[in-house]
Design a protein around this motif. Structure first.
Motif, PDB file in Angstrom:
ATOM      1  N   ALA A  35      -5.606   6.203  -4.889  1.00  0.00           N
ATOM      2  CA  ALA A  35      -4.199   6.576  -5.049  1.00  0.00           C
ATOM      3  C   ALA A  35      -4.131   7.927  -5.763  1.00  0.00           C
ATOM      4  O   ALA A  35      -4.693   8.903  -5.284  1.00  0.00           O
ATOM      5  CB  ALA A  35      -3.433   5.487  -5.773  1.00  0.00           C
ATOM      6  N   GLN A  36      -3.495   7.963  -6.925  1.00  0.00           N
ATOM      7  CA  GLN A  36      -3.245   9.239  -7.591  1.00  0.00           C
ATOM      8  C   GLN A  36      -4.322   9.587  -8.620  1.00  0.00           C
ATOM      9  O   GLN A  36      -4.781   8.733  -9.371  1.00  0.00           O
ATOM     10  CB  GLN A  36      -1.886   9.190  -8.294  1.00  0.00           C
ATOM     11  N   ILE A  43       0.841  -1.203   0.000  1.00  0.00           N
ATOM     12  CA  ILE A  43       0.000   0.000   0.000  1.00  0.00           C
ATOM     13  C   ILE A  43       0.874   1.251   0.000  1.00  0.00           C
ATOM     14  O   ILE A  43       0.667   2.182  -0.800  1.00  0.00           O
ATOM     15  CB  ILE A  43      -0.945   0.010   1.223  1.00  0.00           C
ATOM     16  N   GLY A  59      -5.626   3.519  -8.116  1.00  0.00           N
ATOM     17  CA  GLY A  59      -6.265   2.919  -6.958  1.00  0.00           C
ATOM     18  C   GLY A  59      -5.744   1.530  -6.702  1.00  0.00           C
ATOM     19  O   GLY A  59      -5.171   0.879  -7.593  1.00  0.00           O
ATOM     20  N   LEU A  60      -5.933   1.048  -5.464  1.00  0.00           N
ATOM     21  CA  LEU A  60      -5.450  -0.258  -5.033  1.00  0.00           C
ATOM     22  C   LEU A  60      -6.577  -1.035  -4.381  1.00  0.00           C
ATOM     23  O   LEU A  60      -7.485  -0.443  -3.789  1.00  0.00           O
ATOM     24  CB  LEU A  60      -4.331  -0.110  -3.993  1.00  0.00           C
ATOM     25  N   LYS A  83       0.424   3.535  -3.386  1.00  0.00           N
ATOM     26  CA  LYS A  83      -0.582   4.600  -3.322  1.00  0.00           C
ATOM     27  C   LYS A  83      -0.004   5.974  -3.684  1.00  0.00           C
ATOM     28  O   LYS A  83      -0.759   6.884  -4.033  1.00  0.00           O
ATOM     29  CB  LYS A  83      -1.245   4.642  -1.954  1.00  0.00           C
ATOM     30  N   THR A  84       1.315   6.115  -3.602  1.00  0.00           N
ATOM     31  CA  THR A  84       1.954   7.381  -3.995  1.00  0.00           C
ATOM     32  C   THR A  84       2.549   7.312  -5.398  1.00  0.00           C
ATOM     33  O   THR A  84       3.161   8.276  -5.866  1.00  0.00           O
ATOM     34  CB  THR A  84       3.074   7.745  -2.995  1.00  0.00           C
ATOM     35  N   HIS A  85       2.374   6.168  -6.064  1.00  0.00           N
ATOM     36  CA  HIS A  85       2.936   6.004  -7.414  1.00  0.00           C
ATOM     37  C   HIS A  85       2.109   6.817  -8.404  1.00  0.00           C
ATOM     38  O   HIS A  85       0.885   6.682  -8.467  1.00  0.00           O
ATOM     39  CB  HIS A  85       2.930   4.531  -7.806  1.00  0.00           C
ATOM     40  N   THR A 135      -8.316   1.342  -1.901  1.00  0.00           N
ATOM     41  CA  THR A 135      -7.536   2.492  -1.442  1.00  0.00           C
ATOM     42  C   THR A 135      -7.322   3.445  -2.611  1.00  0.00           C
ATOM     43  O   THR A 135      -6.684   3.064  -3.596  1.00  0.00           O
ATOM     44  CB  THR A 135      -6.160   2.036  -0.907  1.00  0.00           C
TER      45      THR A 135
END
Length: 331
Positions: free
Chosen positions: A100-101, A77, A88-89, A81-83, A98
């Motif tokens: 994400a970007q 995670i 989303g994950l 999540k910052t990639h 989760t």
């Protein structure tokens, strides 16, 4: 002997006409691989790092989590999540997805540590991942509801005597082995193929009394060996880790079954469509094998929820087709 690194392989495969790979997807795969190295290091330390045993709580599946389930999930995670290319994950260990970007091109789904019941006895475990195209600038739960045919990449990392990655980007299956000295994943097998015929099968035989009749019929024929309609002897192998069982089939063919049973009639199956069945089915089909529920092709299933379960019959095509035909004739 000179081996290509994962980075070199992905760079070569990103040329036009090479499956689903883009520079952005390659970067996501690299991040997953790097994170799995960190998981591998935690596993290698084992009891020395105090990471064995139960985490003292359950996941969304109602299963007691191991400490390394939680640790592995957190690693993935945090890394993804910052990639910038991940929108989303979704994890087998978490209730909801989760975010994400914004404008991330890909969705990543994973089982952070498959076979975690093997951790405390120092047997193989693995990480399974599936990558889908993102649908919206801001990811919604419905964006994950894509059939397995929409996967742009899938794979697993097996933490065993050597740590290996199996990967497909839609142009076949390749194996990488983690070099403990350089800490690089090195390409060690290309064009992995699963033979149509086999003499090995894997199934949890303790559930036999709960199986449907087509599965009982199939396994009874295998157990009867040369004296049955099959006219050959079969060996049973069961690792209690899907990554381990599928890796064996990709290496030397076979069939793996986790069929529907009546032990808990409310559950459509044991394994999770999004985190286990879809990525493993993509790998198997890309290697020339087959994957069904016993009734329908797994990759064609339209998901309706993140933690949907399905029966799984996967491996050598002739055996999967036989099991499927038994279900169809029984119906």
């Amino acid at each position: 002997m000179s081996y290509r690194t994962l980075s070199q392989y992905l760079e070569q495969q990103s040329e036009p006409g090479q499956g689903n790979l883009t520079a952005e997807l390659a970067d996501v795969i690299q991040t997953i691989a790097t994170t799995c190295k960190t998981i591998d290091q935690a596993l290698q330390k084992g009891a020395l790092a105090g990471v064995l045993g139960s985490a003292e709580h359950e996941n969304v599946q109602g299963e007691t989590q191991k400490k390394l389930d939680v640790i592995s999930n957190d690693y993935l995670i945090d890394a993804l999540k910052t990639h910038q290319n991940v929108g989303g994950l979704a994890s087998e260990e978490l209730d909801d997805f989760t975010p994400a970007q914004e404008n991330g091109q890909y969705l990543v789904l994973f089982d952070p540590l498959d076979g975690s019941s093997n951790i405390d006895i120092n047997m193989c475990v693995g990480t399974i991942f599936s990558i889908l195209p993102a649908k919206n600038a801001r990811t919604q739960a419905s964006d994950f509801m894509q059939p397995g045919t929409q996967q742009v990449a899938a794979g697993y990392v097996l933490y065993g005597p050597s740590t290996m990655m199996a990967l497909t980007i839609g142009t076949g299956v390749v194996f990488f082995t983690l070099d403990p000295e350089s800490q690089q994943f090195l390409l060690t097998s290309e064009n992995v193929q699963v033979a149509a015929e086999t003499k090995e099968y894997a199934i949890n035989a303790s559930n036999q009394r709960h199986w449907e009749e087509p599965v009982k019929r199939y396994i009874a024929e295998l157990q009867a060996g040369k004296t049955s309609v099959r006219e050959k002897d079969f060996n049973m192998r069961w690792v209690a880790c899907m990554v381990g069982d599928i890796h064996r089939i990709l290496c030397r063919s076979g069939i793996f079954l986790y069929p529907y049973d009546t032990k808990d009639p409310q559950k459509a199956g044991r394994l999770r469509l999004m985190y286990e069945a879809n990525p493993m089915s993509m790998l198997m089909e890309q290697a020339g094998g087959a994957a069904t529920t016993g009734r329908v092709r797994i990759l064609d299933i339209q998901p309706t929820e993140l933690h949907q379960r399905v029966p799984v019959v996967i491996g050598s095509s002739s055996e999967v087709e036989r099991v499927t035909s038994y279900h169809q004739s029984h119906q």
